[in-house]
Enzyme design. Structure first.
Site, short mmCIF file in Angstrom:
data_model
loop_
_atom_site.label_atom_id
_atom_site.label_comp_id
_atom_site.label_asym_id
_atom_site.label_seq_id
_atom_site.Cartn_x
_atom_site.Cartn_y
_atom_site.Cartn_z
N TYR A 187 -2.13 -0.77 10.34
CA TYR A 187 -2.27 -1.24 8.95
C TYR A 187 -1.03 -0.89 8.12
CZ TYR A 187 -4.12 -1.10 4.09
OH TYR A 187 -4.32 -1.25 2.74
N SER A 229 0.86 -1.20 0.00
CA SER A 229 0.00 0.00 0.00
C SER A 229 0.88 1.24 0.00
CB SER A 229 -0.87 0.03 1.26
OG SER A 229 -1.41 1.31 1.48
N1 LIG Z 1 -8.68 -0.03 -1.67
C1 LIG Z 1 -7.59 0.67 -1.44
O1 LIG Z 1 -7.57 1.91 -1.50
C2 LIG Z 1 -6.31 -0.05 -1.11
C3 LIG Z 1 -6.27 -1.39 -0.87
N2 LIG Z 1 -5.07 -1.99 -0.58
C4 LIG Z 1 -5.00 -3.42 -0.32
O2 LIG Z 1 -5.61 -4.14 -1.36
C5 LIG Z 1 -5.95 -5.43 -0.89
C6 LIG Z 1 -7.33 -5.79 -1.40
O3 LIG Z 1 -8.29 -4.93 -0.81
P1 LIG Z 1 -9.43 -4.21 -1.63
O4 LIG Z 1 -9.51 -4.76 -2.97
O5 LIG Z 1 -9.23 -2.77 -1.43
O6 LIG Z 1 -10.73 -4.55 -0.78
P2 LIG Z 1 -11.66 -5.85 -0.75
O7 LIG Z 1 -12.56 -5.69 0.42
O8 LIG Z 1 -12.26 -6.08 -2.06
O9 LIG Z 1 -10.62 -7.01 -0.47
C7 LIG Z 1 -10.19 -7.42 0.80
C8 LIG Z 1 -10.15 -8.92 0.73
O10 LIG Z 1 -9.54 -9.46 1.89
C9 LIG Z 1 -10.20 -10.65 2.21
N3 LIG Z 1 -10.05 -10.92 3.63
C10 LIG Z 1 -10.23 -10.06 4.67
N4 LIG Z 1 -10.05 -10.71 5.84
C11 LIG Z 1 -9.73 -11.99 5.53
C12 LIG Z 1 -9.44 -13.14 6.30
N5 LIG Z 1 -9.40 -13.12 7.64
N6 LIG Z 1 -9.21 -14.31 5.65
C13 LIG Z 1 -9.25 -14.37 4.29
N7 LIG Z 1 -9.49 -13.31 3.51
C14 LIG Z 1 -9.73 -12.13 4.13
C15 LIG Z 1 -11.65 -10.41 1.87
O11 LIG Z 1 -12.34 -11.63 1.63
C16 LIG Z 1 -11.55 -9.52 0.65
O12 LIG Z 1 -11.63 -10.29 -0.52
C17 LIG Z 1 -5.83 -5.37 0.64
O13 LIG Z 1 -4.62 -5.99 1.02
C18 LIG Z 1 -5.73 -3.88 0.92
O14 LIG Z 1 -5.00 -3.61 2.09
C19 LIG Z 1 -3.90 -1.29 -0.54
C20 LIG Z 1 -3.90 0.04 -0.78
C21 LIG Z 1 -5.10 0.76 -1.08
C1 LIG Z 2 -4.18 3.91 0.79
C2 LIG Z 2 -4.79 2.79 1.46
O1 LIG Z 2 -4.17 1.81 1.84
C3 LIG Z 2 -6.14 2.87 1.63
C4 LIG Z 2 -6.84 1.70 2.10
O2 LIG Z 2 -6.72 3.86 1.35
#
Ligand SMILES: NC(=O)C1=CN([C@@H]2O[C@H](COP(=O)(O)OP(=O)(O)OC[C@H]3O[C@@H](n4cnc5c(N)ncnc54)[C@H](O)[C@@H]3O)[C@@H](O)[C@H]2O)C=CC1
Ligand SMILES: CC(=O)C(C)=O
Length: 289
Positions: free
Chosen positions: A194, A181
């Site tokens: 985080y 991130s």
């Molecule tokens: N959306 C954003 O602005 C950003 C997201 N990220 C990272 O991207 C990755 C994906 O997140 P997003 O697509 O944003 O949201 P999302 O909510 O679509 O994905 C999060 C995923 O993590 C899984 N998850 C959560 N807890 C879990 C557990 N205990 N066991 C198994 N799976 C689990 C969920 O099932 C979900 O599919 C994450 O690592 C997040 O930290 C990083 C930077 C920015």
């Molecule tokens: C930048 C970042 O990690 C989110 C979740 O906004």
């Protein structure tokens, strides 16, 4: 105005009550797929496992991988409808796809996930470690020991468990891509625990890449900035959801479809001389030195 600028203006403040959030309930829905993205068999014959693959960034990566010809297994926590929708889209692209509910916090369940995937798909070539959680707090004093444990167990312990289980199945030419991130690089006032896990992911990526380079397995990361996914309404207040990404140089949030091609690149032979590296996709929020 392009489609990304247009949807950015359409997103108003709203929240979801539980984490993980549900993509099906988002309004508007994130752009998971760019219709202009045409695959060219970059991953044909490969099997990919994507944690957090039901929604958000993971769903967009899964769709691009399928367009590139890979069979795709997705791991997710409990969002069964989102997982079903993603598998249906992957199958409609002509590849084999299956979803597995599991808990990243449990080493046993991470081992079982990899065992189930390799037994069903016959092999494993690409591991995308993408599942994660965040619990924003105003002060370090508001972060309970339970929260610290939950965030670290989910985001970095789970990544290490899944990778350990996957490694014996990977061989020369295979690849691991981890989701870090921008918060690991520029810090985050309200995501202290985080962002610490995301820093750990960067160090894990660098160290593991050196450790298994001799085996011909590459390990890289993507560090997204503000991306419109279920994580956002499930964890941020409505005002922050509405304004997410406005502080970046491009003055908007990104969509999952704008992130996914980097995961294709890093998993494919196009990146055959890249390991230990991080690709930053953040609308100019942070420029790496
Ligand atoms: N959306 C954003 O602005 C950003 C997201 N990220 C990272 O991207 C990755 C994906 O997140 P997003 O697509 O944003 O949201 P999302 O909510 O679509 O994905 C999060 C995923 O993590 C899984 N998850 C959560 N807890 C879990 C557990 N205990 N066991 C198994 N799976 C689990 C969920 O099932 C979900 O599919 C994450 O690592 C997040 O930290 C990083 C930077 C920015
Ligand atoms: C930048 C970042 O990690 C989110 C979740 O906004």
């Amino acid at each position: 105005m392009n489609k990304y600028e247009k949807i950015d203006k359409e997103i108003k403040g709203y929240t979801q009550s539980e984490q993980p959030g549900i993509e099906k309930e988002m309004d508007p829905k994130p752009i998971a797929e760019d219709d202009n993205y045409k695959g060219s068999d970059k991953l044909r014959g490969k099997v990919a496992l994507i944690t957090g693959g039901d929604s958000g960034i993971g769903r967009a990566v899964a769709i691009c991988y399928a367009k590139e010809g890979a069979d795709v297994a997705i791991g997710y926590y409990n969002e069964h409808e989102d997982a079903k929708d993603t598998v249906a889209r992957l199958e409609s692209l002509g590849v084999k796809a299956k979803a597995y509910a599991f808990d990243l916090k449990s080493e046993e369940q991470c081992n079982q996930l990899v065992a189930d995937v390799t037994s069903e798909f016959g092999s494993l070539n690409i591991l995308v470690n993408n599942g994660g959680v965040q619990y924003p707090q105003e002060s370090l004093l508001d972060i309970s020991s339970e929260q610290i444990k939950e965030t670290f167990e989910t985001n970095i312990f789970g990544m290490m468990y899944v990778t350990k289980a996957a490694l014996p199945h990977l061989s020369k030419g295979d690849a691991i891509v981890n989701t870090s991130s921008v918060t690991a690089y520029r810090g985050s006032k309200t995501l202290i625990d985080y962002s610490a896990t995301k820093g750990a992911i960067t160090s894990f990526t660098r160290s593991l890449s050196q450790n298994i380079a001799e085996e011909g397995i590459r390990v890289n990361a993507v560090a997204p900035g503000p991306i419109y996914t279920p994580l956002i309404p499930a964890t941020f207040p409505a005002e922050k959801v509405e304004n997410h990404g406005q502080e970046t140089a491009l003055e908007r949030r990104g969509q999952p479809s704008e992130i996914a091609p980097a995961y294709v690149f890093l998993a494919s032979d196009d990146a055959s001389y890249i390991t230990g590296e991080t690709i930053h996709i953040n609308g100019g929020d942070y420029i790496s030195g």
